[in-house]
Design a protein around this motif. Sequence first.
Motif, PDB file in Angstrom:
ATOM      1  N   GLN A   1       0.816  -1.228   0.000  1.00 46.62           N
ATOM      2  CA  GLN A   1       0.000   0.000   0.000  1.00 46.62           C
ATOM      3  C   GLN A   1       0.845   1.271   0.000  1.00 46.62           C
ATOM      4  O   GLN A   1       0.566   2.231   0.717  1.00 46.62           O
ATOM      5  N   ILE A   2       1.903   1.221  -0.814  1.00 47.55           N
ATOM      6  CA  ILE A   2       2.750   2.410  -0.975  1.00 47.55           C
ATOM      7  C   ILE A   2       2.263   3.111  -2.245  1.00 47.55           C
ATOM      8  O   ILE A   2       2.432   2.608  -3.356  1.00 47.55           O
ATOM      9  N   ALA A   3       1.644   4.276  -2.051  1.00 51.04           N
ATOM     10  CA  ALA A   3       1.041   4.976  -3.189  1.00 51.04           C
ATOM     11  C   ALA A   3       2.071   5.830  -3.928  1.00 51.04           C
ATOM     12  O   ALA A   3       3.149   6.120  -3.394  1.00 51.04           O
ATOM     13  N   GLY A   4       1.722   6.238  -5.142  1.00 52.82           N
ATOM     14  CA  GLY A   4       2.536   7.188  -5.909  1.00 52.82           C
ATOM     15  C   GLY A   4       3.810   6.615  -6.492  1.00 52.82           C
ATOM     16  O   GLY A   4       4.754   7.358  -6.769  1.00 52.82           O
ATOM     17  N   VAL A   5       3.828   5.286  -6.672  1.00 51.41           N
ATOM     18  CA  VAL A   5       5.028   4.652  -7.241  1.00 51.41           C
ATOM     19  C   VAL A   5       4.697   4.142  -8.631  1.00 51.41           C
ATOM     20  O   VAL A   5       3.658   3.522  -8.840  1.00 51.41           O
ATOM     21  N   LYS A   6       5.565   4.429  -9.568  1.00 54.61           N
ATOM     22  CA  LYS A   6       5.383   3.919 -10.925  1.00 54.61           C
ATOM     23  C   LYS A   6       6.668   3.191 -11.306  1.00 54.61           C
ATOM     24  O   LYS A   6       7.762   3.700 -11.085  1.00 54.61           O
ATOM     25  N   VAL A   7       6.508   1.992 -11.848  1.00 54.96           N
ATOM     26  CA  VAL A   7       7.688   1.191 -12.216  1.00 54.96           C
ATOM     27  C   VAL A   7       7.692   0.911 -13.712  1.00 54.96           C
ATOM     28  O   VAL A   7       6.661   0.553 -14.289  1.00 54.96           O
ATOM     29  N   TYR A   8       8.831   1.098 -14.313  1.00 56.72           N
ATOM     30  CA  TYR A   8       9.017   0.758 -15.729  1.00 56.72           C
ATOM     31  C   TYR A   8      10.212  -0.182 -15.820  1.00 56.72           C
ATOM     32  O   TYR A   8      11.318   0.195 -15.442  1.00 56.72           O
ATOM     33  N   VAL A   9       9.957  -1.387 -16.305  1.00 56.71           N
ATOM     34  CA  VAL A   9      11.080  -2.297 -16.548  1.00 56.71           C
ATOM     35  C   VAL A   9      11.373  -2.218 -18.045  1.00 56.71           C
ATOM     36  O   VAL A   9      10.523  -2.536 -18.868  1.00 56.71           O
ATOM     37  N   MET A  10      12.556  -1.727 -18.335  1.00 54.37           N
ATOM     38  CA  MET A  10      12.907  -1.455 -19.733  1.00 54.37           C
ATOM     39  C   MET A  10      13.896  -2.489 -20.271  1.00 54.37           C
ATOM     40  O   MET A  10      14.884  -2.821 -19.604  1.00 54.37           O
ATOM     41  N   PRO A  11      13.640  -2.976 -21.498  1.00 55.13           N
ATOM     42  CA  PRO A  11      14.675  -3.804 -22.132  1.00 55.13           C
ATOM     43  C   PRO A  11      15.837  -2.891 -22.509  1.00 55.13           C
ATOM     44  O   PRO A  11      15.636  -1.695 -22.721  1.00 55.13           O
ATOM     45  N   VAL A  12      17.028  -3.420 -22.562  1.00 58.02           N
ATOM     46  CA  VAL A  12      18.189  -2.608 -22.940  1.00 58.02           C
ATOM     47  C   VAL A  12      18.654  -3.071 -24.320  1.00 58.02           C
ATOM     48  O   VAL A  12      18.897  -4.263 -24.521  1.00 58.02           O
ATOM     49  N   THR A  13      18.727  -2.139 -25.236  1.00 63.88           N
ATOM     50  CA  THR A  13      19.112  -2.471 -26.608  1.00 63.88           C
ATOM     51  C   THR A  13      20.433  -3.238 -26.624  1.00 63.88           C
ATOM     52  O   THR A  13      21.415  -2.798 -26.007  1.00 63.88           O
TER      53      THR A  13
ATOM     54  N   TYR B   1       2.895   9.928  -3.458  1.00 63.13           N
ATOM     55  CA  TYR B   1       3.921   9.180  -2.718  1.00 63.13           C
ATOM     56  C   TYR B   1       4.247   9.887  -1.400  1.00 63.13           C
ATOM     57  O   TYR B   1       4.530  11.082  -1.395  1.00 63.13           O
ATOM     58  N   GLN B   2       4.166   9.138  -0.317  1.00 60.13           N
ATOM     59  CA  GLN B   2       4.435   9.750   0.991  1.00 60.13           C
ATOM     60  C   GLN B   2       5.532   9.025   1.739  1.00 60.13           C
ATOM     61  O   GLN B   2       5.671   9.177   2.953  1.00 60.13           O
ATOM     62  N   GLY B   3       6.269   8.189   1.053  1.00 57.27           N
ATOM     63  CA  GLY B   3       7.334   7.439   1.712  1.00 57.27           C
ATOM     64  C   GLY B   3       6.981   5.967   1.784  1.00 57.27           C
ATOM     65  O   GLY B   3       5.816   5.587   1.709  1.00 57.27           O
ATOM     66  N   THR B   4       8.014   5.142   1.927  1.00 58.80           N
ATOM     67  CA  THR B   4       7.759   3.705   2.001  1.00 58.80           C
ATOM     68  C   THR B   4       7.125   3.338   3.335  1.00 58.80           C
ATOM     69  O   THR B   4       6.367   2.391   3.437  1.00 58.80           O
ATOM     70  N   SER B   5       7.443   4.110   4.369  1.00 59.71           N
ATOM     71  CA  SER B   5       6.881   3.788   5.681  1.00 59.71           C
ATOM     72  C   SER B   5       6.840   5.039   6.537  1.00 59.71           C
ATOM     73  O   SER B   5       7.635   5.191   7.457  1.00 59.71           O
ATOM     74  N   PRO B   6       5.923   5.962   6.215  1.00 59.32           N
ATOM     75  CA  PRO B   6       5.914   7.234   6.953  1.00 59.32           C
ATOM     76  C   PRO B   6       5.700   7.062   8.456  1.00 59.32           C
ATOM     77  O   PRO B   6       6.115   7.906   9.227  1.00 59.32           O
ATOM     78  N   ASN B   7       5.080   5.944   8.858  1.00 59.17           N
ATOM     79  CA  ASN B   7       4.803   5.794  10.299  1.00 59.17           C
ATOM     80  C   ASN B   7       5.720   4.797  10.995  1.00 59.17           C
ATOM     81  O   ASN B   7       5.644   4.623  12.202  1.00 59.17           O
ATOM     82  N   ALA B   8       6.550   4.094  10.223  1.00 57.28           N
ATOM     83  CA  ALA B   8       7.325   3.005  10.815  1.00 57.28           C
ATOM     84  C   ALA B   8       8.504   3.493  11.657  1.00 57.28           C
ATOM     85  O   ALA B   8       8.790   2.919  12.686  1.00 57.28           O
TER      86      ALA B   8
END
Lengths: 220, 208
Positions: B82-94, B111-118
């Motif tokens: 439940q970590i919001a605001g993360v976008k991942v792109y896995v790109m092939p490399v030519t 995105y507010q951090g991986t664990s703002p309360n931890a």
Amino acid sequence: MQSNLKLARNLMLLSVVAVSSFVLSGCYDIDEAIAWDIAEEFLSANDIYSPSNESFNVAGFASSLAEEMWDEATNSEEATALDGLDIIARMEQADAVSESARALRNLPALGEAIKLRPNDWNYREDAFSIAVAIGDTGVAENSLKASDDLVNEAVAAGGKCFNLRANQLSRRVDSLEQQLGTLSQEDPNYSSLQLAFDISARELSDLYSNPAGNLFCQGK
Amino acid sequence: MATKEKPAIEQGNQEPKKRPGFLRRSCLTCLGVIVLAVLACVVAPFALSRLGVFGQPAEQAYSGAPDPFASASVQNIFEAKQIAGVKVYVMPVTGKTATQAFIILDASNGYQGTSPNAGDDSVFVQVLSDLVNRDRSESLGLERVTVEYRDEEGSRKMAFTIPMHSVTSYVDGVISRDEFFGNAYFDMTDSLGYFGLDAADVLDELGN
């Protein structure tokens, strides 16, 4: 000039000291702390900053900057990866353009996305689906050919054919499905769109069930 | 026998040819050095890069489409936590069979951090551990991870890149946390901006 340099040093030191105090106080965003840890380790490993006596080494700093410039000029793996973030930003821009072009079935608008990412076959696939939906067979054929050519080029350059073809077909299926979902069944192009979707979906399914039998990847 | 008179110009009345002055020679030498330096700095890396001696530019390396399955798989690591605001792109490399993950942590997108309360980095470590596990179990072929932090305006705040083998070694306990962070390559120019400094200005100062 000398005073500016002192200011630079002081700012750098101030930043490190400020972060240390921030972390020690316990009132900090954990990610910020992680980012700072990485920065500190990097500065320390590159002889720029010594955490033990909190000293800043100007010569180490200059040498690292020079190294970064050299890495940039010679396209080191690290510099290329960091430059890749600009490519990602451009891709996000192209995705936004493509999303709106697909919703409006606007082929000329999609051309902007292709201009931003000319070797990315995703946008050729989007052009194919829009062209089928509006009955432009010429553009549909050209887009499909351009997409296949780009995948072939990537395979020839050393890419894995199965993966690249699967990604390409997956985008084709998604893009055609999106057009099917928004085109009226009474539309004269609906049956062509349905046929294109069925063929593409079957090829994708066949690729997974029998990778060796895939005609596109045979001999590659 | 009458000797044919040579025209005055051939009789040595011509002014002796002037040798280029010291200043002119110096300027020409300087110009030559500058041209050679430009060739060495600009053309040579480009030419050597084309010959495969240096690496490829990002434009070429990431020209292909992202891998949607691998991207979704890595993205799922963040979604599951439940970590919001993360976008991942896995790109092939030519030119390679390997891929690279670009993880965008975007405050302008929630995105507010991986664990703002931890209060510790346990979630961060779990993310790394999940990344290694997925790479192994799903054969994602990741060779490098690049992370970008974007601020509330969506501008790049900080970026670093790290080879996947360092992530794996850290998760497997082969290297320490400090060694792991030490293996990260930091985008120093951007980071200077974060510190409120300009790399060119600082270098300028160092030159004086």
